[in-house]
Write an enzyme that holds these catalytic residues in place. Sequence first.
Site, short mmCIF file in Angstrom:
data_model
loop_
_atom_site.label_atom_id
_atom_site.label_comp_id
_atom_site.label_asym_id
_atom_site.label_seq_id
_atom_site.Cartn_x
_atom_site.Cartn_y
_atom_site.Cartn_z
N ARG A 78 0.84 -1.30 -0.15
CA ARG A 78 -0.24 -0.05 0.12
C ARG A 78 0.87 1.35 -0.10
O ARG A 78 1.65 1.47 0.95
CB ARG A 78 -1.06 -0.11 1.12
CG ARG A 78 -2.02 1.14 1.28
CD ARG A 78 -2.91 0.92 2.41
NE ARG A 78 -3.92 2.02 2.65
CZ ARG A 78 -3.81 2.81 3.39
NH1 ARG A 78 -2.90 2.83 4.37
NH2 ARG A 78 -4.84 3.71 3.51
N ASN A 153 -7.14 8.21 2.60
CA ASN A 153 -6.61 7.44 3.69
C ASN A 153 -7.50 7.98 4.89
O ASN A 153 -7.79 9.41 4.93
CB ASN A 153 -5.31 7.74 4.04
CG ASN A 153 -4.80 7.16 5.57
OD1 ASN A 153 -4.75 5.77 5.54
ND2 ASN A 153 -4.68 7.78 6.26
N GLU A 154 -7.98 7.34 5.76
CA GLU A 154 -8.90 7.71 7.07
C GLU A 154 -9.52 8.89 6.72
O GLU A 154 -9.38 10.11 7.31
CB GLU A 154 -8.07 7.93 8.03
CG GLU A 154 -7.15 6.60 8.59
CD GLU A 154 -6.22 6.64 9.49
OE1 GLU A 154 -5.77 7.63 9.86
OE2 GLU A 154 -5.39 5.64 9.74
N HIS A 220 -8.87 0.26 9.74
CA HIS A 220 -7.83 0.67 10.33
C HIS A 220 -7.58 0.13 11.71
O HIS A 220 -8.36 0.45 12.48
CB HIS A 220 -7.10 2.03 10.11
CG HIS A 220 -6.96 2.01 8.60
ND1 HIS A 220 -6.43 3.29 8.12
CD2 HIS A 220 -7.05 1.60 7.74
CE1 HIS A 220 -6.13 3.37 7.03
NE2 HIS A 220 -6.61 2.25 6.31
N TYR A 222 -6.10 0.24 15.33
CA TYR A 222 -4.99 0.54 16.40
C TYR A 222 -5.57 0.29 18.02
O TYR A 222 -6.15 -0.75 18.11
CB TYR A 222 -4.46 1.94 16.23
CG TYR A 222 -3.75 1.99 14.65
CD1 TYR A 222 -2.29 1.83 14.87
CD2 TYR A 222 -4.21 2.37 13.78
CE1 TYR A 222 -1.81 1.57 13.69
CE2 TYR A 222 -3.74 2.45 12.51
CZ TYR A 222 -2.41 2.14 12.41
OH TYR A 222 -1.76 2.23 11.08
N GLU A 249 -4.70 -1.18 7.72
CA GLU A 249 -3.59 -0.68 8.48
C GLU A 249 -3.39 -1.41 9.89
O GLU A 249 -4.94 -1.46 10.43
CB GLU A 249 -3.38 0.78 8.71
CG GLU A 249 -3.02 1.55 7.60
CD GLU A 249 -2.70 3.08 8.10
OE1 GLU A 249 -2.94 3.34 9.16
OE2 GLU A 249 -2.98 3.77 6.94
N TRP A 278 1.13 -1.60 9.22
CA TRP A 278 1.63 -0.18 8.90
C TRP A 278 2.84 -0.09 9.99
O TRP A 278 2.92 -0.23 11.20
CB TRP A 278 0.90 1.02 9.42
CG TRP A 278 1.28 2.30 9.32
CD1 TRP A 278 1.92 3.05 10.35
CD2 TRP A 278 1.03 3.19 8.38
NE1 TRP A 278 2.48 4.08 10.08
CE2 TRP A 278 1.98 4.46 8.79
CE3 TRP A 278 0.29 3.10 6.94
CZ2 TRP A 278 1.97 5.43 7.81
CZ3 TRP A 278 0.51 4.38 6.30
CH2 TRP A 278 1.25 5.60 6.60
#
Length: 476
Positions: A78, A153-154, A220, A222, A249, A278
């Site tokens: 990516r 992205n995001e 994503h 986290y 990610e 990531w």
Amino acid sequence: MRRRLSVLGAVLVAVAASVVMFVQPASAAVGLHISGRNIVEANGQNLIMRGVNHPHVWYTGQTSSFAAIKAAGANTIRVVLGTGKRWGPSNDVPAVITLCKQNKLICVLEVHDTTGYGEEGAAASLDEAANYWISQKANLVGQENSVVINIGNEPIGNTNPAQWTAATAAAIQKLRTNGFEHLIMVDAPNWGQDWQNVMRDTGQTVLDADTKHNTVLSIHMYAVYANAATIISYFDAFKNKGWPLVVGEFGWKFNSGEVDHETILSEAQARGLGWLAWSWSGNTDPILDMTVSFNPAQLTTFGDRIINGANGLKATSREASIYSGQTTSASPSSASPSVSVSPSASRSPSVSPSASRSPSVSPSASRSPSSSPGGTKTCTATYAIVGQWPGGFQAEVRVTAGSSAISGWTVGWTYANGQAVNNAWSATVTSSGAAVTASNVNYNETVGAGATTSFGFLGSWNGTNSVPAPLTCTAS
């Protein structure tokens, strides 16, 4: 990653594809496309992404990383690009695609300028991102077998995340109206983490907006996903709805409040979900770097886990059949060169102007302004808690220059309730007891008169998490 089909089964695949076309016209796509919940290649072979994010727009000279990421076992990369609004402009798309092909990697191209739109004032909208892709159309048409367009992205922060649904649907439709047939990837709101479940609850509207029915949703993961139950519940929701999903990610559990990467890896393998870690290198805080200073011979703990560990790249990745020519299931390839862990415990202090790979859990209006000492150059700073969860929080500090441009800045504050800064991005942060000092890094040291830059960090708290006041801001 791609899974291959048996050549002998090609006729059966064609029949199956015609059935899928009746329900979901996406199978008419010219290259990579969605079939049910799966990404498949033009020949019908499943592609399960196993790959790495690469911060290309900030490190355009690190082209050797494409070969290194391939050697690590990845089948997908990516690639971070910019429209020119915040980063870039990335006018080297043909060269990037060539690097992907030379290294036999599926190429997910993403525009990073959209990160945190609605909350981050400098961010580009999804409509602006779509315009960038249209400007690159001549470089993208004909690449549908190996290129995925990750629109932005995001693309929405924590401010009005519900806007994600209409904005994403409109961006998809804009690309389709302009003749794009590529597989499209769309990131979730809430800085990609969808903690308010907007994508989970309204994803069908976005999927239905695609006249090619060729869109995959991307989450994503986290610190919002710090435990197995949360990850499994989220994956189950998409499985039950029959929606395609990838983990675009994710980081790793470098402390107890961080993402449970082990569950992501094991569940993704069990469910046939793609993932992209990531990132290869270059983060402001190298805790999320997989290599030291882009050196594949020096893996970090995270890099070694993703490359060499159970359910990692070498164990589960399969090269796309457009490159391998294989259309049957195969055992993990042993052809990739071995990548070893560096015995050094040091990490690169490499700096990236990327948006943080950090979690945002719940927005907060808590803010504390600073005052600036006298002098010809001045600045002010504002502290905001943008996300908070038990034991942890995310904060952002905005630094605004006074009536004259500044060429450096330092912000200071003192916590009253025992909070601590754990890791930061876009600033060099040091702590001495309750006192915290944050100074610019090289890419945000210069701030024009009246202009603003920002930095952020993850912190810990227990009991009370009040906003520190006052803040000091010293300019040079």
